[in-house]
Design an enzyme around this catalytic site. Structure first.
Site, mmCIF file in Angstrom:
data_model
loop_
_atom_site.group_PDB
_atom_site.id
_atom_site.type_symbol
_atom_site.label_atom_id
_atom_site.label_comp_id
_atom_site.label_asym_id
_atom_site.label_seq_id
_atom_site.Cartn_x
_atom_site.Cartn_y
_atom_site.Cartn_z
ATOM 1 N N GLY A 1 -5.801 -3.156 4.265
ATOM 2 C CA GLY A 1 -5.370 -3.775 3.104
ATOM 3 C C GLY A 1 -3.832 -3.635 2.657
ATOM 4 O O GLY A 1 -3.140 -2.691 3.419
ATOM 5 N N GLY B 1 -1.048 -2.713 -0.319
ATOM 6 C CA GLY B 1 -0.848 -1.924 -1.438
ATOM 7 C C GLY B 1 0.572 -2.539 -2.020
ATOM 8 O O GLY B 1 0.999 -3.694 -1.504
ATOM 9 N N GLY B 2 1.109 -1.838 -2.987
ATOM 10 C CA GLY B 2 2.149 -2.247 -3.535
ATOM 11 C C GLY B 2 3.313 -2.604 -2.853
ATOM 12 O O GLY B 2 3.781 -3.691 -3.163
ATOM 13 N N PHE B 3 3.505 -1.774 -1.994
ATOM 14 C CA PHE B 3 5.069 -1.946 -1.390
ATOM 15 C C PHE B 3 4.630 -2.393 0.215
ATOM 16 O O PHE B 3 5.647 -2.233 1.092
ATOM 17 C CB PHE B 3 5.770 -0.772 -1.502
ATOM 18 C CG PHE B 3 6.120 -0.857 -2.853
ATOM 19 C CD1 PHE B 3 7.061 -1.393 -3.442
ATOM 20 C CD2 PHE B 3 5.318 0.326 -3.675
ATOM 21 C CE1 PHE B 3 7.483 -1.550 -4.695
ATOM 22 C CE2 PHE B 3 5.832 0.306 -4.934
ATOM 23 C CZ PHE B 3 6.877 -0.439 -5.440
ATOM 24 N N GLY B 4 3.560 -2.747 0.688
ATOM 25 C CA GLY B 4 3.286 -2.813 2.096
ATOM 26 C C GLY B 4 1.931 -2.858 2.459
ATOM 27 O O GLY B 4 1.143 -2.404 1.720
ATOM 28 N N GLU B 5 1.637 -3.001 3.940
ATOM 29 C CA GLU B 5 0.323 -2.980 4.409
ATOM 30 C C GLU B 5 0.037 -1.549 4.897
ATOM 31 O O GLU B 5 0.775 -0.783 5.240
ATOM 32 C CB GLU B 5 0.195 -3.802 5.585
ATOM 33 C CG GLU B 5 -1.095 -4.113 6.035
ATOM 34 C CD GLU B 5 -1.152 -5.484 6.222
ATOM 35 O OE1 GLU B 5 -0.372 -6.133 6.223
ATOM 36 O OE2 GLU B 5 -2.296 -5.955 6.621
ATOM 37 N N VAL B 6 -1.527 -1.255 4.664
ATOM 38 C CA VAL B 6 -1.864 0.022 4.959
ATOM 39 C C VAL B 6 -2.757 -0.032 6.317
ATOM 40 O O VAL B 6 -3.597 -0.912 6.281
ATOM 41 C CB VAL B 6 -2.533 0.623 3.927
ATOM 42 C CG1 VAL B 6 -3.337 2.111 4.091
ATOM 43 C CG2 VAL B 6 -1.977 0.824 2.526
ATOM 44 N N ASP C 1 1.414 5.386 -12.719
ATOM 45 C CA ASP C 1 0.535 4.193 -12.292
ATOM 46 C C ASP C 1 -0.947 4.861 -12.141
ATOM 47 O O ASP C 1 -1.518 4.355 -11.083
ATOM 48 C CB ASP C 1 1.024 3.373 -11.236
ATOM 49 C CG ASP C 1 0.540 2.144 -11.013
ATOM 50 O OD1 ASP C 1 -0.125 1.533 -12.116
ATOM 51 O OD2 ASP C 1 0.506 1.557 -10.126
#
Ligand SMILES: *[C@@H]1O[C@H](CO)[C@@H](O)[C@H](O)[C@H]1NC(C)=O
Ligand SMILES: *[C@@H]1O[C@H](CO)[C@@H](O)[C@H](O)[C@H]1NC(C)=O
Ligand SMILES: *[C@@H]1O[C@H](CO)[C@@H](O)[C@H](O)[C@H]1NC(C)=O
Ligand SMILES: *[C@@H]1O[C@H](CO)[C@@H](O)[C@H](O)[C@H]1NC(C)=O
Ligand SMILES: *[C@@H]1O[C@H](CO)[C@@H](O)[C@H](O)[C@H]1NC(C)=O
Ligand SMILES: *[C@@H]1O[C@H](CO)[C@@H](O)[C@H](O)[C@H]1NC(C)=O
Ligand SMILES: *[C@@H]1O[C@H](CO)[C@@H](O)[C@H](O)[C@H]1NC(C)=O
Ligand SMILES: *[C@@H]1O[C@H](CO)[C@@H](O)[C@H](O)[C@H]1NC(C)=O
Ligand SMILES: *[C@@H]1O[C@H](CO)[C@@H](O)[C@H](O)[C@H]1NC(C)=O
Ligand SMILES: *[C@@H]1O[C@H](CO)[C@@H](O)[C@H](O)[C@H]1NC(C)=O
Length: 653
Positions: free
Chosen positions: A349, A351-356, A467
């Site tokens: 999926g 995330g905030g700053f890129g793909e995991v 966060d």
């Protein structure tokens, strides 16, 4: 060697641009009253008659000569607290009176049974509540309006605006309590004049007024970046600017000619500055540099260059810590092998700053690979933070960082793999997701509390996460919670209890009011987020959901809890008659954490002791932080179309 590194840096220079997010437009066709959804009073009640008394007092002879008036009508639970204020430049008393009279009529008809309401017009403010709000800063509900036309030369405009607003705010807030807190100002910008006005309600102290205005001034970047006019109004203070003279004053307001530091007019732009530096370096060093580089090409194999470059990058990112971190470094080849070259099948999926991605190392260990997006440049700062922070952390309720990779344009973080998705999936996920039983929920609440406590009190440096939310809480195969996503965390020295930032990160709903408004974060803002999570875990409802159609979760939980309707709050999927005491205690802890006053919220150490020791008597919480959930409503309310053009009608020239 240093010189070589400088040369290399010319070629491998990476500039990070953190683009500020685009302005959001909040608009209505008119300034109109905001009615609280907190509760209605009944017709012909004592409150009703007190409110009528208040309304008539506003236009009575008693207040005929006043520009500000606050009053308290009645006593006990039926008290009405109210005030009006005319804009500081309104000289003609009849104009003030008329504005107040109109507002009173309007608020009476728009909010017929509201226990609190506020209305702003161009020239006055009228407000009442069943709670004593005097001498307190209230920042919600808020309205921001803008003239959608752009200023012709954006360069430095917002800096000049902030500067002059700051200066005006300083002066306006100087005066004593119950004295007028108002300032108008003008400043010359590029053949034009920028007019600004700021004002607080006089009941505020100097410090509170300045704090409120800081919030307002900060908001202009959100609503009105580079626009030729804008207004932000809070219940306790307001500000406005235009490129024409929109206020009256008997004495002329000569434009201040700023002699600010040059940085003010052309804003400090790190990239530009670095470019300039780079140009200079190239100019100075190019003959020498070319020679040396030729030598490099001759004498160094590609691999050696790569090694030097890696060492350089390590130093650039981590400075003196690069030696400690070296063992954690993974090569890109290892990661690509583990994730099958970042194949789609292994993606977990975004995330905030890129793909995991999910990966498997050659020794069989499962890993989660967070690949920061290449192009944006965004996240570089976060990347650095996360590595430096997490590398030193070890706690069973925190996701462990196994390593990282910086190579080519890649910035990658490698974590332990946590198999069972995140908390939000189980709480608000699809039908087929398992319903967590109370025991599991209780364990999750305790685990999250201990994880945060570790961050706050026991890690090498104090860490404020900033966060916290269910999607950042992962669950292992025994449903133990693990807190993740430290990219937004900030290190705080042990002596700084509170930090402050202009760049507000976080997720609406989980952010404490003081953080959302003023960018002030502390352990107590994490405590707030924790409280929201606790209430979500117990109720199985999202913070933004409205169980009874008109109130947010906090409001709902508070009202039900006050009346001891514990089962109303508890997730209806649960049948927990035996654990009701435990549920009740957790709700109380949640409510203690979401109180408006940060000081009243318990520390995580206290929370953990509440959870583990049944003989501690918990304090009674105050009402949670909300007024009208104002900003949220304004942002998302789609009943009226938000139309920039119609807003512009407010700004005749
Ligand atoms: C208060 O009254 C208004 C209309 O008078 C109604 O729309 C609203 O639902 C009421 N709210 C509550 C909480 O009763
Ligand atoms: C309130 O009082 C007015 C006049 O005294 C009356 O007409 C009205 O029916 C009353 N309303 C309620 C809800 O009692
Ligand atoms: C208010 O003042 C006006 C004029 O000054 C006067 O005519 C009127 O009677 C006064 N009203 C009351 C209620 O005192
Ligand atoms: C008006 O506000 C001030 C400042 O909070 C307060 O001390 C005073 O009691 C208020 N006046 C009334 C009549 O409530
Ligand atoms: C203002 O500038 C932005 C981009 O900077 C542009 O998208 C927008 O259309 C402009 N608005 C007007 C009214 O010129
Ligand atoms: C915009 O303003 C900056 C700084 O005041 C100035 O250097 C620049 O020349 C201006 N640009 C235009 C197009 O007017
Ligand atoms: C305005 O004030 C805020 C806080 O008081 C400060 O952070 C900011 O740098 C100031 N800006 C300017 C341009 O003076
Ligand atoms: C959690 O993970 C374990 C091991 O992967 C699995 O056996 C279990 O079914 C999972 N639980 C849930 C609720 O998905
Ligand atoms: C809840 O459990 C109790 C006994 O454990 C049972 O009597 C009751 O019917 C259950 N209620 C629901 C709604 O399942
Ligand atoms: C629990 O709290 C009580 C009252 O504060 C205290 O006396 C007791 O020592 C605590 N027990 C533990 C195990 O910490």
């Amino acid at each position: 060697m240093t010189f070589n590194i400088i040369i290399l840096s010319l070629f491998f220079f990476i500039g990070f641009l953190l683009n500020s997010s685009s302005a959001q437009v909040i608009g209505r066709n008119e300034l109109y009253p905001q009615c609280s959804t907190r509760g209605n009073f009944t017709a012909n009640s004592t409150f009703d008659s007190n409110l009528k008394t208040f309304f008539s007092s506003l236009t009575s002879n008693k207040t005929a000569n006043l520009k500000f008036y606050n009053t308290t009508v009645g006593r006990g639970g039926e008290t009405v607290y109210g005030l009006f204020m005319c804009r500081g430049d309104v000289g003609n008393q009849d104009v003030c009176r008329q504005c107040v009279a109109d507002s009173t009529l309007e608020v009476g008809s728009v909010c017929p049974f509201s226990k609190e309401a506020v209305t702003w017009r161009d020239l006055c403010l009228v407000r009442y509540s069943d709670r004593n709000f005097f001498s307190t800063v209230n920042t919600r509900p808020r309205l921001r309006m803008l003239n959608p036309n752009n200023v012709s030369n954006q360069s430095g405009f917002m800096n000049v605006l902030t500067f002059i607003m700051n200066q005006s705010a300083d002066e306006a807030s100087k005066s004593a309590v119950m004295k007028k807190k108002f300032k108008m100002n003008a400043v010359a910008v590029e053949f034009q004049t920028l007019y600004v006005l700021v004002q607080c309600t006089p009941d505020l102290s100097s410090a509170d007024c300045r704090r409120c205005l800081s919030g307002v001034i900060g908001d202009f970047r959100w609503c009105c970046d580079g626009k030729i006019g804008g207004r932000v109004v809070y219940p306790s203070c307001l500000a406005r600017y235009e490129l024409y003279r929109f206020f009256n004053s008997s004495t002329p307001v000569p434009p201040v000619t700023l002699s600010p530091p040059p940085a003010l007019l052309s804003p400090p732009n790190p990239v530009k500055r670095k470019r300039r530096l780079r140009t200079i370096l190239i100019a100075v060093a190019s003959p020498v540099g070319a020679m040396i580089l030729l030598c490099f090409a001759y004498y160094l194999s590609k691999n050696q260059i790569k090694k030097i470059r890696m060492a350089f990058l390590m130093r650039k990112y981590f400075g003196s810590e690069s030696n400690t971190l070296e063992p954690l470094q993974f090569s890109l080849a290892t990661i690509e092998a583990a994730t099958n070259k970042f194949s789609k099948q292994t993606s977990l999926g975004r995330g905030g700053f890129g793909e995991v991605y999910k990966g498997i190392l050659s020794n069989g260990q499962e890993i989660a690979v967070k690949r920061l997006s290449k192009s944006s440049g965004q996240g570089a700062e976060e990347f650095k933070n996360e590595v430096l922070l997490i590398a030193t952390l070890q706690h069973r309720n925190l996701v462990a960082l196994l390593g990282f990779c910086i190579e080519e344009q890649e910035k990658i973080l490698i974590y332990e793999y946590v198999p069972n998705r995140s908390l939000d999936y189980f709480l608000f996920g699809s039908q087929e997701s398992k319903v967590l039983n109370w025991e599991e929920r209780h364990k999750i609440i305790g685990g999250v509390a201990r994880g945060i406590l570790y961050l706050h009190d026991y890690s090498r440096v104090k860490i404020i996460h900033r966060d916290l939310k269910p999607s950042n809480i992962l669950l292992d195969d025994e449903m133990n919670p693990k807190i993740s996503d430290f990219g937004m965390a900030r290190m705080v020295g042990f002596n700084d209890i509170e930090g402050s930032t202009n760049k507000i990160v976080g997720t609406y709903g989980y952010m404490s009011p003081e953080y959302a408004m003023f960018g002030q974060y502390s352990e107590k803002s994490d405590a707030f987020s924790f409280g929201v999570i606790v209430l979500e875990v117990i109720s199985g409802k999202k913070i933004t959901s409205s169980p009874d159609q008109s109130h947010g979760l906090l409001n709902y939980a508070w009202n039900q809890w006050k009346e001891e309707k514990i089962l109303e709050i508890l997730d209806s999927n649960l049948n927990e008659s035996e654990s009701l005491n435990e549920v009740n205690k957790c709700i109380q802890i949640g409510l203690l954490c979401v109180q408006e006053n940060p000081e009243a919220r318990p520390s995580m150490a206290t929370v953990v002791s509440y959870l583990s020791n049944d003989s501690i008597q918990l304090p009674f919480p105050q009402e949670p932080a909300f007024f009208l959930e104002g900003q949220m409503e304004l942002n998302t309310d789609s009943k009226e179309s938000i139309n920039e053009m119609s807003i512009s009608e407010f700004y005749p020239r």
